[in-house]
Structures are given as structure tokens and as C-alpha cells.
Scaffold this motif. Sequence first.
Motif, mmCIF file in Angstrom:
data_model
loop_
_atom_site.group_PDB
_atom_site.id
_atom_site.type_symbol
_atom_site.label_atom_id
_atom_site.label_comp_id
_atom_site.label_asym_id
_atom_site.label_seq_id
_atom_site.Cartn_x
_atom_site.Cartn_y
_atom_site.Cartn_z
ATOM 1 N N LEU B 228 0.790 -1.246 -0.074
ATOM 2 C CA LEU B 228 -0.127 0.260 -0.133
ATOM 3 C C LEU B 228 0.911 1.313 -0.047
ATOM 4 C CD1 LEU B 228 -3.144 0.423 0.339
ATOM 5 C CD2 LEU B 228 -2.505 1.137 2.725
ATOM 6 N N ALA B 229 0.508 2.191 -0.892
ATOM 7 C CA ALA B 229 1.129 3.450 -1.089
ATOM 8 C C ALA B 229 0.138 4.674 -1.237
ATOM 9 C CB ALA B 229 2.226 3.411 -2.136
ATOM 10 N N VAL B 230 0.566 5.726 -0.488
ATOM 11 C CA VAL B 230 -0.397 6.817 -0.676
ATOM 12 C C VAL B 230 -0.143 7.545 -2.044
ATOM 13 C CG1 VAL B 230 -0.401 9.233 -0.064
ATOM 14 C CG2 VAL B 230 0.051 7.633 1.620
ATOM 15 N N VAL B 231 -1.309 7.657 -2.543
ATOM 16 C CA VAL B 231 -1.307 8.608 -3.779
ATOM 17 C C VAL B 231 -1.597 10.184 -3.499
ATOM 18 C CG1 VAL B 231 -2.738 9.065 -5.978
ATOM 19 C CG2 VAL B 231 -2.249 6.751 -5.366
ATOM 20 N N SER B 232 -2.629 10.433 -2.763
ATOM 21 C CA SER B 232 -2.766 11.800 -1.958
ATOM 22 C C SER B 232 -3.475 11.533 -0.604
ATOM 23 C CB SER B 232 -3.714 12.494 -3.116
ATOM 24 O OG SER B 232 -5.032 12.047 -3.148
ATOM 25 N N PRO B 253 4.766 9.334 -1.189
ATOM 26 C CA PRO B 253 5.674 9.920 -2.247
ATOM 27 C C PRO B 253 6.129 11.373 -1.387
ATOM 28 C CG PRO B 253 3.134 10.577 -2.270
ATOM 29 C CD PRO B 253 3.337 9.438 -1.442
ATOM 30 N N ASP B 254 7.156 11.854 -2.081
ATOM 31 C CA ASP B 254 7.782 13.016 -1.528
ATOM 32 C C ASP B 254 7.818 14.193 -2.649
ATOM 33 O OD1 ASP B 254 9.148 15.074 -0.145
ATOM 34 O OD2 ASP B 254 10.901 14.033 -0.269
ATOM 35 N N PRO B 255 7.033 15.215 -2.519
ATOM 36 C CA PRO B 255 6.049 15.756 -1.654
ATOM 37 C C PRO B 255 4.574 14.779 -1.977
ATOM 38 C CG PRO B 255 5.958 17.175 -3.356
ATOM 39 C CD PRO B 255 7.206 16.394 -3.561
#
Lengths: 287, 315
Positions: B228-232, B253-255
Motif C-alpha cells: 500500500l502506498a499513498v497517492v494523495s 511520495p515526496d512531496p
Amino acid sequence: MNKLMRIDEVVDAIPAGATIAVGGSSLSRKPMSLVRALAARGRGDFRLIVDVGGPEVDLLLGTEKVRQVVYAFVGFEIMGLAPHFRRARESGSVAFQEWTEFTVMAGLDATVKRVPFLPTHVGLGTDVLAVNDAFRRFPDPFGGETLVAVPALAPDFALIHVNLADPQGNGVILGDGHVDVLCAKAAKRTILSAERVVSAEELQRYGRDVQIHRIHVDGVVEAQWGAHFTGCAPYYRADLRHVQDYLTAARDSASWAAYVDRFIGDRHADYIAAVGGAEALIGRLEV
Amino acid sequence: MSDRSSEERPGTTAAAGGPLGASTQLSPTPTPDTSYTMDELMITVMARQLHGEVLVSSVTALGALAAHLAKRTHAPDLAVLSTPESGMEVAPIPTLTLGQFLTDAQQGIPLTMEDIFDAIFLDRFRIWINPAQVDRHGHVNITAIGPWDHPNVALVGSRGIPEDTSHLSQIFYYVTSHTPRSIVEQVDFRSGAGYGPDRARELGQPGSPTLLVTNLGVFDWSGPDHTLAVVSLHPGVTAATVAEATPFPVTFPDPVPTTAEPTAAELALIRAADPLDVRKLEFLSGRAAAEGLVNIYERERQALHAAVWPHRRSR
């Protein structure tokens, strides 16, 4: 041939241990007048087959008439979980076999087509294949990829509620037929309950809404409000007030016994009186 | 495939996406209004994922409204199913008991179960599913909490999720309450296939989970080994909040982009399509949910009569 029956004759015709497929979908067009009669004095030890099940499964579990449930879903949709289903699943008092929506259809269709199984990819990558030993993985004999064999589901009886039927067993469903046609074709004996029985001439005017054909039907029962407390479009909607009463009653054994005593029997007219009479139902539920 | 470009607009109103329970208004606001509630933000995000000429399920209120909003904005070719019965080319007005009635009243094109499953097998179908549990690798559970054969809580059964995850090239999930109960390291039962060795061995690419929308943010499985990864993140939500609500490491993600907020036009479409606020029931539980439900049940015949009844089929 005139196939009209009374509800008590239907109950008498279904032996102990029978495999029964039930039409409709969760809170929509369940044959509840027939189910209540089976809950009251059916011989029991039944094996139920449902695609999207709801109150019919829960009531027959709550009256201890069930040996095994084959299901893709059992619940009360937005109203919550099915209380007796939940209890029986958690205690393990009844056997359960989890299928999926399409595989129940495929299992019934295999019986209709008189083949032992139908192939599919459904279930691969999920735990359904781990807990349901009726399914088998097998290699595609042509290309070698892994497939799932869905075994035939062969109901002894199908119980289906329709809007209109004629005495010969043709049935009109106004709206979504769910898996009812497959149930009717796959079962050795199919019983329809109908909001109204009309002449063959009148029924024939409904054209493609005649979804159930008499060559698959063995009995017809007239039961106006026969799907209550589920809905029967376009006549009446599901009675969510009664669903709440049902869920409240199912919380403990004393209130459940009182519910069964008040509502569960094989005389449909008594049930309609117990829920307040047809006039009250029209006011609350007719759309 | 996630439509990331639409997510990368910086947030403007940090306070806007407050908890839903605060909103009790029952009719659309007459003047243009850019304040919104979580259901409306999530519906807007969900709508932006729907494209092309495919059949779209509307089995839940949020799913129905996302399909409706997409069709009325960027995706006019969508074939939207009615709620929850099988007809298409109708406005999927969220309702508790009147799905078939609304399909009939709007003269929807009837579909059978065979039509719907054939659309799934042919990958011409999209659905937003709200599971009880979603895990780090994208498996989902609606069957049981605890072991299948003696569960702590027996839920409903896998229903049609295995069909979706073995055939669709895109699968969308949403969860209205992002907590360690709903977002888990590993689901108790895999009703739907995520990423993992079983998929590689038996299933191949179809059914790969695409996106997860929660009340905290938008996620996919683009982290290491399909995790699982953040999109926004939604406006006002911090990485710390997500980390606290998620019982395993999530890739950021960064930012970190902020989820684009609904426009006034989108809000107007959602509110007009759900005059009874059925969508808000998905955020309530216990007594509040029961009261909201009864309120809608008692009012929906009358309210929906006015909207669509003139074409009602006679008995």
C-alpha cells in the motif's frame, strides 16, 4: 394441467433432507409464505441453495430446519447481518459451504445442461477455494492453464415467488429475475407462489415478462403479499419496519420464541392478519 | 491505473473535509457552496476513476453517485446500472427499498444476471466495492472476522467479489472509516484476490487492485512488492494521522499531493442526485444509523414520487 396447490400440500410434498433452492435476492421477492410454512412444520434437515440469501435462510436456521447452506451471500443488506446465520456460522451448529454469485449460477446451469461441472476462473487467488472443497482446480486440457471445476448443484425443489402465474405453471416476473429461471430449470420439482393466479389467456399477454415456463413447474400456490416482509416490485417494497422487529426478536431466545409463535405458521391469511392486515400493508408498502 | 494527474492539485481549505456526523442538513443548499463533507469528497475522487464505455455497478450509494457524477461530467459514455436492481440508462438514485421501482419508472433497459457476469468476464464492467477489511497487498474480506470455520464475526459471504478479482483489469475499493480494524496487515479471509504468490501462479494480471479511497486519502499498491502506498492525502490529513490509523508501514511520495476538492458543480450534481442523503448512512453506525435509516425509509416513497414517477408502468 391444473397445478394449483395449497401451502400445506407443498409442505407435505417436501421430504426430510430435501435440497431446496430458493429464488429472489436478499430483501427482494423471496417466497416467504412457503418458507414460513416450512419453518412452522417442514420436516427439516434441509440443504438450502441460495445465491443472494436473506430472511429465508435466516428464518429456517432460526427454526432449526437446516442441515447445510450453500450460499454466495446471506444478509439483510443495509439493515445488517442475518442474526441466525451469524450465530450458526460462529457456533458451527450447521454446515456451511461458501460459493460465489456466478458459481451458484454455474452449478445450477451444469445440472440443466446435464454435465458434471462447468469451468471458470472464478475463485482463483481467493480463499473460497481453500474452504469450499466442492470446487476442484484442474488444468485446461487444451492449453494447460489452471481452471476451477464448479460441480453441478442439483436441487430437489425450487421455491420461487412470482408476480403472476397461471394454473399450468407459467410465471410472470416483472423486473429482475435474479437466478430464478436457473433454479426452476435445475430443480426436480419447482413450486411457484404468486401474488395472483390468472387465466392462461391473461398471462400470455405479458410476453417476455413470462420468465418461468410451465414445462419446469410442478405446483402453483396463490399468495398475495406472499413475499412479505421482502419486497415484490412493482407491487410493494420491502417492509423495513418488520425487518427491524425481526432483528430485535432474534436477539434472545424468549423474544424469538414469541416472534415465531406470533408470525410463523402455514396459514398465510393468519400471517397477513398478524402483521396488521392487507389494508395496513397497502398503506405502508404499496408504491 | 490511477488518474493521478487529477489528484495533484494542492489543497486550499484544510478545514473543509470535517467529520460527517456534523452535517445534518437534509436538502441541497440553494446557493453555490464549496464546503463539503467527507462523503462528497470521496464520491468526487471515486468518480474521477471511471472512464469509457463500460457497465458501472451502483450497488452502494457512494458507488452509485460516483458513477452518476462521472457520467454527468467527464465520462458520458458510461452505462450505469440502477440501484440496486438490474437496469441501465437510468439515474441511479440512492434508495433503501425502491431500486426496481425507480428502474421501471425511468424505463431502464433490463439486464439479467447473465448480462452482468458476462460484462465482468469480458472486462467491460467497473465497480467500487466497500469491504470490511482491505490489506497491505490488496486482498479484501467481506466473509468473516477470525477463522472461516468458527469466526468471531460471520459477515455475509464472498458474493461476487471473486468474479471481479479474477476478471477485471481494474478494481476499486473504498472504506469510509480508515482504522486498524478495516485496513489490516493481512485479511482474515481473502474474498477478493490482491497481489501475492497465488496471483502470480494462477491468475496473472486480471483483477489487480487499482485504487483504495478512504476518509484519509487515496492509495494504490505501488509500494515495494505491491504494498500500500499513498497517492494523495485529503485536505487537512497528515502523514502522521495515516501512519497511526494503519497497522503497517505505508509508502509516501515526496512531496505528498493533496486530494483535489470537489467543485461547486460536482457538489450540486451529487446533492441533486441524492435528495434523501442516503449516502450519509454509510458513515453512520449504531443508533444514528438506525434513526437515519428509518427517517429515509418513511420519506422515500413521497420524495421520489415527485422526482420520477410520471412514467410509472401500470400494473
